[in-house]
Design a protein around this motif. Structure first.
Motif, PDB file in Angstrom:
ATOM      1  N   CYS A   1      -5.887 -15.779  -0.500  1.00 41.97           N
ATOM      2  CA  CYS A   1      -4.482 -15.937   0.263  1.00 41.97           C
ATOM      3  C   CYS A   1      -3.709 -15.575  -0.803  1.00 41.97           C
ATOM      4  O   CYS A   1      -2.550 -15.086  -0.228  1.00 41.97           O
ATOM      5  N   ILE A   2      -3.694 -15.784  -1.940  1.00 45.76           N
ATOM      6  CA  ILE A   2      -2.654 -15.466  -2.932  1.00 45.76           C
ATOM      7  C   ILE A   2      -2.679 -14.031  -2.947  1.00 45.76           C
ATOM      8  O   ILE A   2      -1.306 -13.252  -3.149  1.00 45.76           O
ATOM      9  N   ILE A   3      -3.476 -13.272  -3.015  1.00 46.48           N
ATOM     10  CA  ILE A   3      -3.521 -11.658  -2.808  1.00 46.48           C
ATOM     11  C   ILE A   3      -2.780 -11.114  -1.520  1.00 46.48           C
ATOM     12  O   ILE A   3      -2.006 -10.400  -1.842  1.00 46.48           O
ATOM     13  N   LEU A   4      -3.075 -11.764  -0.534  1.00 50.44           N
ATOM     14  CA  LEU A   4      -2.312 -11.276   0.629  1.00 50.44           C
ATOM     15  C   LEU A   4      -0.746 -11.512   0.452  1.00 50.44           C
ATOM     16  O   LEU A   4      -0.199 -10.867   1.003  1.00 50.44           O
ATOM     17  N   MET A   5      -0.583 -12.893   0.057  1.00 53.51           N
ATOM     18  CA  MET A   5       0.926 -13.312   0.104  1.00 53.51           C
ATOM     19  C   MET A   5       1.558 -12.380  -0.933  1.00 53.51           C
ATOM     20  O   MET A   5       2.899 -11.967  -0.860  1.00 53.51           O
ATOM     21  N   PHE A   6       0.816 -11.725  -1.873  1.00 60.35           N
ATOM     22  CA  PHE A   6       1.544 -10.868  -2.924  1.00 60.35           C
ATOM     23  C   PHE A   6       1.589  -9.603  -2.483  1.00 60.35           C
ATOM     24  O   PHE A   6       2.863  -8.969  -2.573  1.00 60.35           O
ATOM     25  N   TYR A   7       0.448  -8.976  -2.174  1.00 62.81           N
ATOM     26  CA  TYR A   7       0.724  -7.466  -1.711  1.00 62.81           C
ATOM     27  C   TYR A   7       1.359  -7.297  -0.239  1.00 62.81           C
ATOM     28  O   TYR A   7       1.986  -6.099  -0.252  1.00 62.81           O
ATOM     29  N   ILE A   8       0.948  -7.916   0.690  1.00 65.19           N
ATOM     30  CA  ILE A   8       1.561  -7.525   1.973  1.00 65.19           C
ATOM     31  C   ILE A   8       3.281  -7.567   2.036  1.00 65.19           C
ATOM     32  O   ILE A   8       3.681  -6.643   2.569  1.00 65.19           O
ATOM     33  N   PRO A   9       3.750  -8.638   1.387  1.00 57.42           N
ATOM     34  CA  PRO A   9       5.279  -8.428   1.490  1.00 57.42           C
ATOM     35  C   PRO A   9       5.816  -7.333   0.681  1.00 57.42           C
ATOM     36  O   PRO A   9       6.681  -6.541   1.217  1.00 57.42           O
TER      37      PRO A   9
END
Length: 284
Positions: A212-220
């Motif tokens: 979840c942290i990876i998605l919140m970091f790279y997607i924005p």
């Protein structure tokens, strides 16, 4: 080679569970929290000054300093997420060697390597931007200073800065993302080889917070970068919103995700909150 369904492994994990927060995963989380604090401290005060007090001016030196720390903290966080992906790989695929492979000395060297890499990558940008001559509008497109936002205001040729930014995006951030994807591919291959459904769910649960942290970091960051490239066809307020989400979402949500999904952290937070409330009631 995952070995969760045997009694020996269950007892091994119980023996190696520590009551304090000095396990490898928690050390990586402390590094991640430090990077988040650096990002927030660098951006949020100026954003609040812009929105609340309409203080829109910033000196060139302060702008360069803010730009440097924003890019450094972002690159550091990307490196820490890669290190945490390796941590999850060892925890899932080779749990018996988890505490022997990821010792405090190894974690410290990994953290030092991440910080050194980020500093060496971003420091040249200061000189590339500082040598530019500015003769156009001095209105930045975002609420904070970034290298391309400053460079686009210059009268000089910014080809070197553009290509340097592309190289950093590909060989630093992009490479981190690829290696994280490879580590999760190996994790999933090991997980789906497990015979028990419960064992597979437990293994996936250990990686859920990090994913979840990876998605919140790279997607924005990805959408902000893409929108910035097509800024001529996207309204300015959309670009500003994406740019703000890119620097605000990870520091805001990372502690919430790990505090809610990790029982040890949640218990420690509740314990600290309970002690603070008890002290305040005694003082009152």
């Amino acid at each position: 080679h995952f070995l969760t369904d045997c009694p020996f492994c269950c007892s091994y994990w119980k023996l190696n569970r520590r009551s304090n927060l000095h396990e490898p995963m928690y050390l990586f989380l402390s590094m991640l929290a430090t990077a988040d604090l650096l990002m927030s401290t660098t951006t949020v005060p100026k954003m609040l000054a812009v929105f609340w007090f309409r203080v829109r001016e910033i000196s060139f030196t302060a702008c360069l300093t803010q730009m440097f720390f924003i890019h450094v903290s972002f690159t550091v966080e990307s490196g820490i997420l890669l290190a945490m992906a390796f941590d999850r790989y060892v925890a899932v695929c080779d749990p018996l060697r988890y505490t022997t492979v990821l010792t405090q000395s190894v974690i410290g060297k990994m953290g030092l390597a991440v910080v050194t890499r980020s500093f060496c990558i971003i420091f040249p940008v200061i000189f590339l931007v500082k040598r530019l001559n500015f003769c156009r509008s001095n209105l930045l497109p975002h609420n904070y200073c970034d290298s391309m936002g400053i460079a686009r205001l210059a009268c000089d040729d910014i080809t070197v800065i553009v290509w340097y930014g592309v190289a950093v995006a590909i060989f630093a951030i992009g490479l981190d993302a690829v290696l994280i994807a490879v580590s999760y591919g190996l994790i999933l291959r090991a997980v789906f080889r497990l015979p028990s459904k419960d064992a597979r769910l437990k293994a996936l649960r250990t990686c859920g917070s990090h994913f979840c942290i990876i998605l919140m970091f790279y997607i924005p960051a990805f959408f902000s970068s893409v929108a910035y490239r097509f800024g001529h066809i996207i309204p300015g307020y959309i670009l500003n919103l994406l740019a703000n989400l890119y620097v605000l979402i990870p520091p805001m949500l990372n502690p919430i995700v790990y505090a809610v999904t990790t029982k040890e952290i949640l218990k420690r937070v509740i314990s600290v909150f309970y002690r603070c409330c008890s002290r305040s009631s005694l003082l009152g």
